[in-house]
Enzyme design. Structure first.
Site, PDB file in Angstrom:
ATOM      1  N   HIS A  99      -1.312  12.298  -2.913  1.00  7.21           N
ATOM      2  CA  HIS A  99      -1.930  11.166  -2.212  1.00  7.21           C
ATOM      3  C   HIS A  99      -1.638   9.870  -2.947  1.00  7.21           C
ATOM      4  O   HIS A  99      -1.424   9.857  -4.152  1.00  7.21           O
ATOM      5  CB  HIS A  99      -3.436  11.361  -2.057  1.00  7.21           C
ATOM      6  CG  HIS A  99      -4.160  11.644  -3.334  1.00  7.21           C
ATOM      7  ND1 HIS A  99      -4.203  12.900  -3.894  1.00  7.21           N
ATOM      8  CD2 HIS A  99      -4.840  10.842  -4.180  1.00  7.21           C
ATOM      9  CE1 HIS A  99      -4.901  12.865  -5.013  1.00  7.21           C
ATOM     10  NE2 HIS A  99      -5.302  11.623  -5.223  1.00  7.21           N
ATOM     11  N   HIS A 101      -3.403   6.124  -3.549  1.00  7.59           N
ATOM     12  CA  HIS A 101      -4.589   5.275  -3.407  1.00  7.59           C
ATOM     13  C   HIS A 101      -4.104   3.868  -3.044  1.00  7.59           C
ATOM     14  O   HIS A 101      -3.211   3.335  -3.712  1.00  7.59           O
ATOM     15  CB  HIS A 101      -5.342   5.166  -4.735  1.00  7.59           C
ATOM     16  CG  HIS A 101      -5.919   6.454  -5.232  1.00  7.59           C
ATOM     17  ND1 HIS A 101      -7.243   6.785  -5.067  1.00  7.59           N
ATOM     18  CD2 HIS A 101      -5.365   7.491  -5.913  1.00  7.59           C
ATOM     19  CE1 HIS A 101      -7.478   7.965  -5.618  1.00  7.59           C
ATOM     20  NE2 HIS A 101      -6.355   8.425  -6.144  1.00  7.59           N
TER      21      HIS A 101
END
Ligand code: AMP
Length: 135
Positions: A99, A101
């Protein structure tokens, strides 16, 4: 992946505040935002980190991260945006589904940047050579 919280979000088993999705990626609000409007962008397929993620997905990542960062900047009136990507426990990764951010930053948010270190004599050259040799 059965026990992956982000796979559960992709499959709709856990709710999220969805921001964007296409065939390759999904973006939603981080449940514990560094600043309000903090978004996580993930590949829909399970890849544990950057190194495990195929290049074509990473290309979609970069393009989408830029688009979402711009939207966050405008929506939150941010003064800046951080993109952060943790790989491995030592780097602060807690969820082992890749992922990025995307975090709005404000001049007065009080967050501190990482402190910079220093190289000893000759070390800078040595590190640059070591890294180049692995490319
Ligand atoms: P990292 O430390 O880079 O692995 O970041 C994992 C992030 O996932 C943290 O910022 C968490 O707040 C966020 N997170 C964990 N569970 C959820 C969830 N169910 N919905 C949204 N964000 C989550």
């Amino acid at each position: 992946m059965q026990d992956c919280i982000f796979c559960k979000i992709v499959n709709g088993e856990i709710p999220c505040s969805k921001i964007y999705e296409d065939e390759k990626v999904l973006a939603f609000l981080d449940i514990s935002p560094i600043n309000k409007g903090h978004v996580l962008l993930i590949p829909k397929e399970h890849h544990k980190d950057l190194f495990d993620t195929p290049d074509d997905t990473l290309a979609a990542f970069a393009k989408t991260a830029k688009k979402i960062a711009k939207a966050i900047e405008q929506a939150t009136d941010a003064d800046g945006i951080n993109l952060g990507q943790n790989n491995g426990k030592a780097a602060g990764q807690e969820v082992f589904h890749a992922h990025i951010h995307i975090i709005p930053r404000f001049s007065d948010d009080g967050l501190k940047h990482w402190p910079g270190g220093k190289y000893k004599e000759g070390e800078e050259k040595e590190f640059a050579e070591k890294i180049r040799s692995k490319l």
